[in-house]
Design a protein around this motif. Structure first.
Motif, PDB file in Angstrom:
ATOM      1  N   ILE A 118     -21.742  90.588  41.063  1.00 22.23           N
ATOM      2  CA  ILE A 118     -22.771  89.690  40.537  1.00 22.23           C
ATOM      3  C   ILE A 118     -22.796  88.412  41.363  1.00 22.23           C
ATOM      4  CG2 ILE A 118     -23.308  88.240  38.529  1.00 22.23           C
ATOM      5  CD1 ILE A 118     -21.842  90.836  37.093  1.00 22.23           C
ATOM      6  N   ASN A 119     -24.003  88.012  41.742  1.00 22.15           N
ATOM      7  CA  ASN A 119     -24.154  86.750  42.455  1.00 22.15           C
ATOM      8  C   ASN A 119     -24.010  85.620  41.442  1.00 22.15           C
ATOM      9  OD1 ASN A 119     -24.973  84.489  43.824  1.00 22.15           O
ATOM     10  ND2 ASN A 119     -27.104  85.161  44.087  1.00 22.15           N
ATOM     11  N   ALA A 120     -22.896  84.871  41.537  1.00 26.38           N
ATOM     12  CA  ALA A 120     -22.554  83.886  40.514  1.00 26.38           C
ATOM     13  C   ALA A 120     -23.134  82.502  40.779  1.00 26.38           C
ATOM     14  CB  ALA A 120     -21.036  83.814  40.364  1.00 26.38           C
ATOM     15  N   VAL A 121     -24.127  82.425  41.650  1.00 32.03           N
ATOM     16  CA  VAL A 121     -24.809  81.149  41.901  1.00 32.03           C
ATOM     17  C   VAL A 121     -26.140  81.176  41.162  1.00 32.03           C
ATOM     18  CG1 VAL A 121     -25.746  79.605  43.660  1.00 32.03           C
ATOM     19  CG2 VAL A 121     -23.748  81.008  44.176  1.00 32.03           C
ATOM     20  N   GLY A 122     -26.432  80.062  40.495  1.00 32.05           N
ATOM     21  CA  GLY A 122     -27.672  79.978  39.722  1.00 32.05           C
ATOM     22  C   GLY A 122     -27.348  79.426  38.349  1.00 32.05           C
ATOM     23  N   THR A 123     -28.350  79.447  37.470  1.00 30.00           N
ATOM     24  CA  THR A 123     -28.076  78.957  36.117  1.00 30.00           C
ATOM     25  C   THR A 123     -27.298  80.026  35.358  1.00 30.00           C
ATOM     26  OG1 THR A 123     -30.061  79.911  35.130  1.00 30.00           O
ATOM     27  CG2 THR A 123     -30.302  77.723  36.120  1.00 30.00           C
ATOM     28  N   VAL A 124     -26.674  79.607  34.264  1.00 26.30           N
ATOM     29  CA  VAL A 124     -25.909  80.539  33.434  1.00 26.30           C
ATOM     30  C   VAL A 124     -26.804  81.702  32.997  1.00 26.30           C
ATOM     31  CG1 VAL A 124     -24.730  80.749  31.194  1.00 26.30           C
ATOM     32  CG2 VAL A 124     -24.277  78.767  32.672  1.00 26.30           C
ATOM     33  N   ASP A 125     -28.041  81.407  32.642  1.00 30.76           N
ATOM     34  CA  ASP A 125     -28.945  82.471  32.182  1.00 30.76           C
ATOM     35  C   ASP A 125     -29.372  83.397  33.313  1.00 30.76           C
ATOM     36  OD1 ASP A 125     -28.859  81.826  29.508  1.00 30.76           O
ATOM     37  OD2 ASP A 125     -30.510  80.390  29.658  1.00 30.76           O
ATOM     38  N   GLU A 126     -29.592  82.816  34.488  1.00 27.79           N
ATOM     39  CA  GLU A 126     -29.955  83.662  35.637  1.00 27.79           C
ATOM     40  C   GLU A 126     -28.825  84.651  35.953  1.00 27.79           C
ATOM     41  OE1 GLU A 126     -32.864  80.511  38.026  1.00 27.79           O
ATOM     42  OE2 GLU A 126     -30.756  80.695  38.608  1.00 27.79           O
ATOM     43  N   ILE A 127     -27.609  84.174  35.844  1.00 23.60           N
ATOM     44  CA  ILE A 127     -26.465  85.047  36.135  1.00 23.60           C
ATOM     45  C   ILE A 127     -26.333  86.119  35.050  1.00 23.60           C
ATOM     46  CG2 ILE A 127     -23.953  85.077  36.431  1.00 23.60           C
ATOM     47  CD1 ILE A 127     -24.422  82.104  37.551  1.00 23.60           C
ATOM     48  N   PHE A 128     -26.548  85.706  33.817  1.00 23.79           N
ATOM     49  CA  PHE A 128     -26.441  86.680  32.713  1.00 23.79           C
ATOM     50  C   PHE A 128     -27.503  87.773  32.815  1.00 23.79           C
ATOM     51  CE2 PHE A 128     -26.769  87.975  28.145  1.00 23.79           C
ATOM     52  CZ  PHE A 128     -25.524  88.573  28.083  1.00 23.79           C
ATOM     53  N   GLU A 129     -28.654  87.441  33.397  1.00 23.48           N
ATOM     54  CA  GLU A 129     -29.698  88.449  33.632  1.00 23.48           C
ATOM     55  C   GLU A 129     -29.162  89.628  34.455  1.00 23.48           C
ATOM     56  OE1 GLU A 129     -33.110  88.772  32.846  1.00 23.48           O
ATOM     57  OE2 GLU A 129     -32.535  87.261  31.354  1.00 23.48           O
ATOM     58  N   GLN A 130     -28.230  89.347  35.351  1.00 18.62           N
ATOM     59  CA  GLN A 130     -27.648  90.421  36.168  1.00 18.62           C
ATOM     60  C   GLN A 130     -26.598  91.218  35.385  1.00 18.62           C
ATOM     61  OE1 GLN A 130     -26.468  89.030  40.278  1.00 18.62           O
ATOM     62  NE2 GLN A 130     -27.006  87.052  39.406  1.00 18.62           N
ATOM     63  N   VAL A 131     -25.993  90.537  34.392  1.00 20.39           N
ATOM     64  CA  VAL A 131     -24.923  91.175  33.622  1.00 20.39           C
ATOM     65  C   VAL A 131     -25.494  92.111  32.551  1.00 20.39           C
ATOM     66  CG1 VAL A 131     -23.015  90.701  32.011  1.00 20.39           C
ATOM     67  CG2 VAL A 131     -23.352  89.224  34.017  1.00 20.39           C
TER      68      VAL A 131
END
Ligand code: UP5
Ligand code: MG
Length: 190
Positions: free
Chosen positions: A168-181
């Motif tokens: 997971i690309n962990a750069v970005g907002t918390v929500d943007e990262i969660f979108e990948q999770v």
């Protein structure tokens, strides 16, 4: 009487990559039991247990606490939990940790999440955190980064070869990262 197999996720990534933050979101959405190895170790320090001072010194140096201590803490939490969907956050940190877990707990993870984050971003996040952690200073952070690269990346490579790692690309907002999770666990639930 049949016993349901646990579902185990290892959550890996460097210091400050956002493991704890994303675990909280996963718990909210998917109802996992969150076991942060670092939190369990800090609880041992706070409770003045027999290993407390050894653990404190190890964390202050950014080194890895002996496997049997950490695995025992995790195992105890797993056994006493009714919820058998586990997020194991910040563990295993070395091949030795990994082998000890697989031997003592007797099982492999179903899924491994890897939060990939540039070092400069990790340093910034950890220094901005301000929660009084003994290891959130620039000297210890440098040591944590080095230990991550030398000892934790091999664990990620090991599970990559087994096809278990979701990067997971962990750069970005918390929500943007969660979108990948989200889709990773949505697929498991389906
Ligand atoms: N933040 C989070 N997401 C953000 C985003 N998208 N954008 C901007 N900011 C974001 O996040 C760190 C900070 O960044 C927070 O302030 C957050 O709000 C912000 P967090 O979610 O806490 O990141 P995390 O990856 O959990 O960082 P942490 O510092 O907890 O990671 P470490 O792996 O370094 O720490 P841990 O507690 O796992 O381990 C600490 C020490 O314990 C280790 O160094 C080691 O000495 C010892 N240890 C062992 O020996 N064995 C173990 O098995 C585990 C730990
Ligand atoms: Mg954490």
């Amino acid at each position: 009487q049949e016993q349901t197999e646990p579902f185990i996720t290892f959550v890996l990534g460097g210091p400050g990559s956002g493991k704890g933050t994303q675990c909280a979101k996963i718990v909210e959405t998917f109802g996992f039991k969150h076991l942060s190895a670092g939190d369990l170790l800090r609880r041992e320090i706070a409770s003045k247990s027999e290993y407390g001072s050894m653990i404190l010194n190890t964390i202050r140096e950014g080194k890895i606490v002996p496997s049997q201590v950490t695995v025992k803490l995790i195992q105890k939490e797993m056994e006493s939990s009714d919820n058998k969907k586990f997020l194991i956050d910040g563990f295993p940190r070395s091949e030795e940790n990994r082998m000890a877990f697989e031997k003592i707990v007797g099982t492999e993870p179903n899924v491994v999440l890897f939060f990939e984050c540039p070092e400069a971003e990790m340093v910034k996040r950890v220094l901005d955190r301000n929660e009084g952690r003994v290891d959130d200073n620039i000297d210890t952070i440098k040591k944590r980064l080095k230990v991550f690269e030398e000892l934790n990346l091999p664990v990620i490579n090991y599970y990559s070869e087994k096809g278990k790692v979701f990067k997971i690309n962990a750069v970005g907002t918390v929500d943007e990262i969660f979108e990948q999770v989200l889709p990773i666990f949505a697929a498991c639930e389906a």
